[in-house]
Design an enzyme around this catalytic site. Sequence first.
Site, PDB file in Angstrom:
ATOM      1  N   LYS A 194       0.863  -1.188   0.000  1.00  0.00           N
ATOM      2  CA  LYS A 194       0.000   0.000   0.000  1.00  0.00           C
ATOM      3  C   LYS A 194       0.889   1.223   0.000  1.00  0.00           C
ATOM      4  O   LYS A 194       2.014   1.175   0.498  1.00  0.00           O
ATOM      5  CB  LYS A 194      -0.889   0.026   1.243  1.00  0.00           C
ATOM      6  CG  LYS A 194      -2.157   0.825   1.055  1.00  0.00           C
ATOM      7  CD  LYS A 194      -3.216  -0.001   0.345  1.00  0.00           C
ATOM      8  CE  LYS A 194      -4.412   0.823  -0.056  1.00  0.00           C
ATOM      9  NZ  LYS A 194      -5.520  -0.034  -0.500  1.00  0.00           N
ATOM     10  N   ASP A 232      -6.880   4.266  -4.764  1.00  0.00           N
ATOM     11  CA  ASP A 232      -7.574   4.048  -3.498  1.00  0.00           C
ATOM     12  C   ASP A 232      -8.284   5.379  -3.223  1.00  0.00           C
ATOM     13  O   ASP A 232      -8.494   6.163  -4.159  1.00  0.00           O
ATOM     14  CB  ASP A 232      -6.577   3.670  -2.385  1.00  0.00           C
ATOM     15  CG  ASP A 232      -7.253   3.123  -1.134  1.00  0.00           C
ATOM     16  OD1 ASP A 232      -7.628   1.940  -1.121  1.00  0.00           O
ATOM     17  OD2 ASP A 232      -7.433   3.879  -0.156  1.00  0.00           O
TER      18      ASP A 232
HETATM   19  O1  2IT Z   1      -7.958  -1.645  -1.250  1.00  0.00           O
HETATM   20  C1  2IT Z   1      -7.802  -2.124  -2.389  1.00  0.00           C
HETATM   21  O2  2IT Z   1      -7.856  -3.332  -2.600  1.00  0.00           O
HETATM   22  C2  2IT Z   1      -7.535  -1.186  -3.490  1.00  0.00           C
HETATM   23  N1  2IT Z   1      -7.491   0.013  -3.267  1.00  0.00           N
HETATM   24  C3  2IT Z   1      -7.268  -1.707  -4.871  1.00  0.00           C
HETATM   25  C4  2IT Z   1      -5.864  -2.176  -5.001  1.00  0.00           C
HETATM   26  C5  2IT Z   1      -5.456  -2.581  -6.388  1.00  0.00           C
HETATM   27  O3  2IT Z   1      -4.261  -2.874  -6.542  1.00  0.00           O
HETATM   28  O4  2IT Z   1      -6.281  -2.610  -7.290  1.00  0.00           O
END
Ligand code: 2IT
Length: 444
Positions: free
Chosen positions: A124, A164
């Site tokens: 993240k 996100d």
């Molecule tokens: O919380 C999540 O799973 C997302 N924000 C998507 C992450 C992604 O790599 O598509």
Amino acid sequence: MNIEKIMQALEAKHPGEQEYLQAVREVLSTITEVYDEHPEFEKAKIAERLVEPDRIFTFKVPWVDDRGDVQVNLGYRVQFNNAIGPYKGGIRFHSSVTLSILKFLGFEQIFKNALTTLPMGGAKGGSDFNPRGKSDGEVMRFCQAFMVELWRYIGPETDVPAGDIGVGAREVGYMYGMYRKLARENTGVFTGKNLEFGGSLIRPEATGFGGLYFVNQVLETAGHSIKGKTIAISGFGNVAWGAALKATELGAKVVTISGPDGYVYDENGISGEKIEYMVDLRLSCNDIVAPYADKYGVPFFAGRRPWEVKVDIALPCATQNELNEQDARNLIQNGVLCVGEISNMGCTPEAIELFLEHKVLYGPGKAVNAGGVATSGLEMTQNAMHISWTAEEVDAKLKQIMSEIHAQCVRYGRQPDGYINYMKGANVAGFLKVAKAMMAQGVL
Ligand code: 2IT
């Protein structure tokens, strides 16, 4: 497993990182049984190794605003675990972003990504940059400055970011553009891209659609139908939008959406052009939902959350810990049947405890919202193959994946009385996959 010992050590090393510690405690407390059945896990210190991120990048992001003033933000990327595939996870731009928030999200992402059946590790990233009220030029300059630092740590086979909160197709486009320029390559290093340069159909809808496919299966498994059910949704962003679209298509009635300013209650149902109006609200960058109430002549409740409304289904679609113990009590008192977290860690531990105690059908974020990252995985596949699938093809694969996630939850979460503890099921299934991969690859 000695949870308290692990938690104490973690707390000593990461003092006050509440959300991170909360996410770790939840997972550890649900996997102890299966952990203790595998003495080799304990010997290899799998739990201790899993709860610490592999590495964290922290960097300064200086940029120039429209007045010509220099602004300085902080940027981060938490690469948590890549035992089963390249690091994968979104980037969040919000004033509330701290390392604790990104570590909790990165930790959750490990198990969520494992559940999708696709080979993706957990990560993240984000910044405390606040997109509210920023011009398009400011957003672009910030994204470019952010990428000038981040680009050297990511790559299509090492770490693949996405959106996100506060990061949608526009921000992904600006970041991807800068990456492409610096790395001198056109690769699928981001997901959530626009269609013209490698994006996937259905990716914008995928988190909400997947959430509703999952909730639909939860209801069917318990002998209910989603048709005619009333739904409270929080948030009004991309996730809430996709959820409202699919809920309406499946014959349910969405009666609330919310923002930091409060919630609107539309007893006739938020459908059709009203759902599209959510997109306008979001694009205005004002971060409020009150204009919906004015436009459609429905009540607006300032400073309140939608969980006080009597509904059959509650779908948190906004942010972490947005549904607390009191909210859970209100929902239960009003006879709620199902709560599906489409936001990450939408419910507090106290709220979850109440849902489990009252046998509410509760789906945790890492299962319910996994359709977003799963479709990101499908975008990676299309990029790697240099092709693009039709919307029908992607949607069919998404449906299949959500169904497999549901099956894994049932397999590891069914209790002797027949009630399915989806939180336990999701955590155990996700954990076992990652733990086995770590065991097979040695101490790293
Ligand atoms: O919380 C999540 O799973 C997302 N924000 C998507 C992450 C992604 O790599 O598509």
